[in-house]
Scaffold this motif. Structure first.
Motif, mmCIF file in Angstrom:
data_model
loop_
_atom_site.group_PDB
_atom_site.id
_atom_site.type_symbol
_atom_site.label_atom_id
_atom_site.label_comp_id
_atom_site.label_asym_id
_atom_site.label_seq_id
_atom_site.Cartn_x
_atom_site.Cartn_y
_atom_site.Cartn_z
ATOM 1 N N VAL A 122 6.420 15.754 11.325
ATOM 2 C CA VAL A 122 6.940 14.587 10.599
ATOM 3 C C VAL A 122 6.815 14.805 9.088
ATOM 4 C CG1 VAL A 122 6.539 12.126 10.116
ATOM 5 C CG2 VAL A 122 6.459 12.958 12.473
ATOM 6 N N SER A 123 5.676 15.338 8.666
ATOM 7 C CA SER A 123 5.459 15.492 7.223
ATOM 8 C C SER A 123 6.158 16.730 6.672
ATOM 9 C CB SER A 123 3.963 15.518 6.910
ATOM 10 O OG SER A 123 3.323 16.513 7.666
ATOM 11 N N ILE A 183 3.511 5.460 16.189
ATOM 12 C CA ILE A 183 3.924 6.800 15.758
ATOM 13 C C ILE A 183 2.690 7.691 15.610
ATOM 14 C CG2 ILE A 183 5.190 8.130 14.025
ATOM 15 C CD1 ILE A 183 6.870 5.932 15.530
ATOM 16 N N PRO A 184 2.639 8.781 16.337
ATOM 17 C CA PRO A 184 1.469 9.659 16.219
ATOM 18 C C PRO A 184 1.467 10.423 14.905
ATOM 19 C CG PRO A 184 3.119 10.692 17.613
ATOM 20 C CD PRO A 184 3.653 9.326 17.262
ATOM 21 N N ARG A 185 0.287 10.807 14.469
ATOM 22 C CA ARG A 185 0.209 11.708 13.323
ATOM 23 C C ARG A 185 0.687 13.075 13.797
ATOM 24 N NH1 ARG A 185 -2.197 11.882 8.512
ATOM 25 N NH2 ARG A 185 -3.311 9.908 8.603
ATOM 26 N N SER A 186 1.638 13.643 13.093
ATOM 27 C CA SER A 186 2.183 14.922 13.519
ATOM 28 C C SER A 186 2.690 15.703 12.313
ATOM 29 C CB SER A 186 3.322 14.669 14.517
ATOM 30 O OG SER A 186 4.260 15.708 14.474
ATOM 31 N N LYS A 237 0.847 -1.194 0.000
ATOM 32 C CA LYS A 237 0.000 0.000 0.000
ATOM 33 C C LYS A 237 0.875 1.234 0.000
ATOM 34 C CE LYS A 237 -4.309 -0.639 2.423
ATOM 35 N NZ LYS A 237 -5.057 -0.234 3.609
ATOM 36 N N GLY A 238 0.475 2.248 -0.749
ATOM 37 C CA GLY A 238 1.217 3.509 -0.733
ATOM 38 C C GLY A 238 0.738 4.381 0.427
ATOM 39 N N GLY A 239 1.592 5.241 0.880
ATOM 40 C CA GLY A 239 1.187 6.244 1.866
ATOM 41 C C GLY A 239 0.952 5.739 3.271
ATOM 42 N N VAL A 240 1.512 4.579 3.620
ATOM 43 C CA VAL A 240 1.307 4.040 4.971
ATOM 44 C C VAL A 240 2.447 4.422 5.933
ATOM 45 C CG1 VAL A 240 -0.078 2.092 4.161
ATOM 46 C CG2 VAL A 240 2.396 1.810 4.457
ATOM 47 N N GLY A 241 3.477 5.061 5.390
ATOM 48 C CA GLY A 241 4.583 5.485 6.258
ATOM 49 C C GLY A 241 5.853 4.661 6.093
ATOM 50 N N LYS A 242 6.006 3.972 4.965
ATOM 51 C CA LYS A 242 7.238 3.186 4.744
ATOM 52 C C LYS A 242 8.461 4.099 4.745
ATOM 53 C CE LYS A 242 5.734 1.428 0.813
ATOM 54 N NZ LYS A 242 4.289 1.673 0.938
ATOM 55 N N THR A 243 8.416 5.091 3.865
ATOM 56 C CA THR A 243 9.582 5.951 3.700
ATOM 57 C C THR A 243 9.854 6.752 4.974
ATOM 58 O OG1 THR A 243 9.154 6.088 1.345
ATOM 59 C CG2 THR A 243 10.533 7.825 2.293
ATOM 60 N N THR A 244 8.796 7.316 5.532
ATOM 61 C CA THR A 244 8.935 8.103 6.752
ATOM 62 C C THR A 244 9.540 7.251 7.863
ATOM 63 O OG1 THR A 244 6.984 9.324 6.045
ATOM 64 C CG2 THR A 244 7.638 9.576 8.336
ATOM 65 N N MET A 286 1.008 6.892 11.990
ATOM 66 C CA MET A 286 -0.047 7.917 11.840
ATOM 67 C C MET A 286 -1.215 7.668 12.780
ATOM 68 S SD MET A 286 0.105 8.726 7.795
ATOM 69 C CE MET A 286 1.085 7.413 7.085
HETATM 70 N N1 LIG Z 1 3.425 10.278 11.587
HETATM 71 C C1 LIG Z 1 3.058 11.046 10.563
HETATM 72 N N2 LIG Z 1 2.408 12.209 10.773
HETATM 73 C C2 LIG Z 1 2.022 12.981 9.732
HETATM 74 N N3 LIG Z 1 2.244 12.690 8.448
HETATM 75 C C3 LIG Z 1 2.886 11.547 8.172
HETATM 76 C C4 LIG Z 1 3.333 10.660 9.207
HETATM 77 N N4 LIG Z 1 3.938 9.599 8.634
HETATM 78 C C5 LIG Z 1 3.883 9.811 7.305
HETATM 79 N N5 LIG Z 1 3.251 10.973 7.010
HETATM 80 C C6 LIG Z 1 2.992 11.541 5.685
HETATM 81 O O1 LIG Z 1 2.164 10.638 4.967
HETATM 82 C C7 LIG Z 1 2.555 10.577 3.616
HETATM 83 C C8 LIG Z 1 2.911 9.133 3.238
HETATM 84 O O2 LIG Z 1 4.029 8.701 4.012
HETATM 85 P P1 LIG Z 1 5.221 7.890 3.348
HETATM 86 O O3 LIG Z 1 6.195 7.602 4.410
HETATM 87 O O4 LIG Z 1 5.724 8.598 2.126
HETATM 88 O O5 LIG Z 1 4.471 6.558 2.921
HETATM 89 P P2 LIG Z 1 4.925 5.385 1.916
HETATM 90 O O6 LIG Z 1 6.409 5.429 1.814
HETATM 91 O O7 LIG Z 1 4.392 4.142 2.546
HETATM 92 O O8 LIG Z 1 4.255 5.677 0.615
HETATM 93 C C9 LIG Z 1 3.728 11.519 3.455
HETATM 94 O O9 LIG Z 1 3.248 12.737 2.979
HETATM 95 C C10 LIG Z 1 4.253 11.674 4.871
HETATM 96 O O10 LIG Z 1 4.873 12.918 5.074
#
Ligand SMILES: Nc1ncnc2c1ncn2[C@@H]1O[C@H](COP(=O)(O)OP(=O)(O)O)[C@@H](O)[C@H]1O
Ligand SMILES: [Mg+2]
Length: 328
Positions: free
Chosen positions: A291-292, A285-288, A72-79, A257
């Motif tokens: 982080v973004s 990890i809280p949504r914050s 899934k995209g956007g789940v926080g892998k890269t972050t 998130m």
């Molecule tokens: N803990 C968090 N709080 C707020 N935004 C977050 C958090 N973790 C990730 N994001 C945001 O969510 C989006 C998707 O995260 P990302 O790590 O790029 O996911 P993936 O690599 O799985 O596609 C990005 O814009 C990122 O900045």
């Protein structure tokens, strides 16, 4: 009735902003049962001084290779990849991040150049360049290196199809790195952690990561449908284990998130724990917002705002991983 913004919401209860708070907390630096406040103060100093405040945490006896994946995209892998990597480095571990997503978001967050033509993961995978020649040191965090991904990597998914041993190219590259291995093989310079940031698909790039790694770190976003699609990922892992990499283990699940104000998030986290048990890190990890914001400054939140709840949570998650690593 309350007036003005509710600070404790965004800060998740950590009030670390005043000098007085920090001074009070600084007194208990050496206390391993430190309060969140003390930890926060400590981390601010730690982030600035490159982990010199404390003795480093015990290193694992051999490089732990983590695949950070979830199709899934956007789940926080890269972050999660970049912040846990920075957190581990701040805890005294030597860390390599391999950006395996053509988007290059991990490279951006680590402040590592990734325009076309820069030596990158593509060169290692497709042309067999030694990994050591395509990595560079993080400009922000000591003990942290990265192999950037350029847009060329988008073509690798197709180019690799006709290449010999196409699913084990990354494994060969990683294990060929002189700093990967046991204390005996790679010495004091060895990497303690390699984290591979996967693209949001189960194609040949992710397959290469699954064959290269020993452990998987699966970030799960605390939202509705969080577990949907995981079945497919776990089936792929079983297939890889049966045919290509027996050692692969789903060792670590991280809830990302997380919004403590909603029942939904709590419910999802509970469901994840029911399903995966001890593999789930205690820290979510809280949504914050911080982080973004961090990537747009070419930074991880660990240096961008070390005292923020996101940074503290990632540091805590990194600490949990390092504690497991110390006994490996
Ligand atoms: N803990 C968090 N709080 C707020 N935004 C977050 C958090 N973790 C990730 N994001 C945001 O969510 C989006 C998707 O995260 P990302 O790590 O790029 O996911 P993936 O690599 O799985 O596609 C990005 O814009 C990122 O900045
Ligand atoms: Mg990503």
């Amino acid at each position: 009735m309350q007036s003005g913004p509710d600070v404790s919401r965004e800060t998740g209860g950590f009030r670390v902003r005043t000098a007085a708070d920090i001074a009070v907390a600084a007194a208990s630096f050496d206390d391993d049962h430190a309060t969140p406040l003390a930890r926060a103060a400590e981390h601010i100093v730690l982030a600035r001084q490159g982990a010199r405040m404390r003795p480093p945490m015990t290193r694992p006896s051999k490089t732990r290779i983590f695949v950070v994946a979830n199709q899934k995209g956007g789940v926080g892998k890269t972050t999660s990849t970049v912040n846990i990597a920075a957190g581990l480095a701040q805890l005294g571990q030597r860390v390599l991040v391999i950006d395996l997503d053509p988007q290059g978001n991990a490279s951006t967050a680590l402040g590592v150049e990734h325009r076309r033509g820069v030596p990158s993961t593509y060169d290692a995978l497709v042309d067999g360049e030694p990994l050591v020649d395509v990595m560079s040191e993080s400009p922000e965090v000591a003990n942290l290196w990265a192999v950037p991904a350029t847009i060329d990597l988008a073509g690798a998914e197709i180019e690799l199809v006709s290449v010999v041993a196409r699913e084990s190219r990354l494994r060969k590259a990683v294990h060929g790195h002189p700093w990967v291995g046991t204390e005996a093989d790679a010495g004091e310079d060895r990497f303690d952690y390699v984290l591979i940031d996967c693209p949001p698909s189960l194609g040949l790039l992710t397959l290469n990561a699954l064959v290269a790694g020993d452990e998987m770190l699966i970030p799960i976003q605390a939202e509705y449908y969080a577990l949907e699609g995981l079945g497919q990922l776990l089936e792929t892992v079983d297939m890889v284990r049966a045919h290509l990499n027996q050692a692969l283990e789903v060792s670590t699940i991280l809830v990302t998130m997380f919004d403590a104000r909603t029942r939904l998030a709590a419910g999802v986290a509970e469901e994840v724990r029911d399903h995966f048990g001890d593999q789930v890190l205690k820290t979510s990890i809280p949504r914050s917002v911080r982080v973004s914001e961090a990537p747009s400054y070419g930074q991880t939140v660990m240096t961008y705002d070390p005292g923020s709840p996101g940074a503290l949570s990632y540091l805590e998650a990194a600490r949990e991983i390092a504690v497991q690593g110390a006994s490996r």
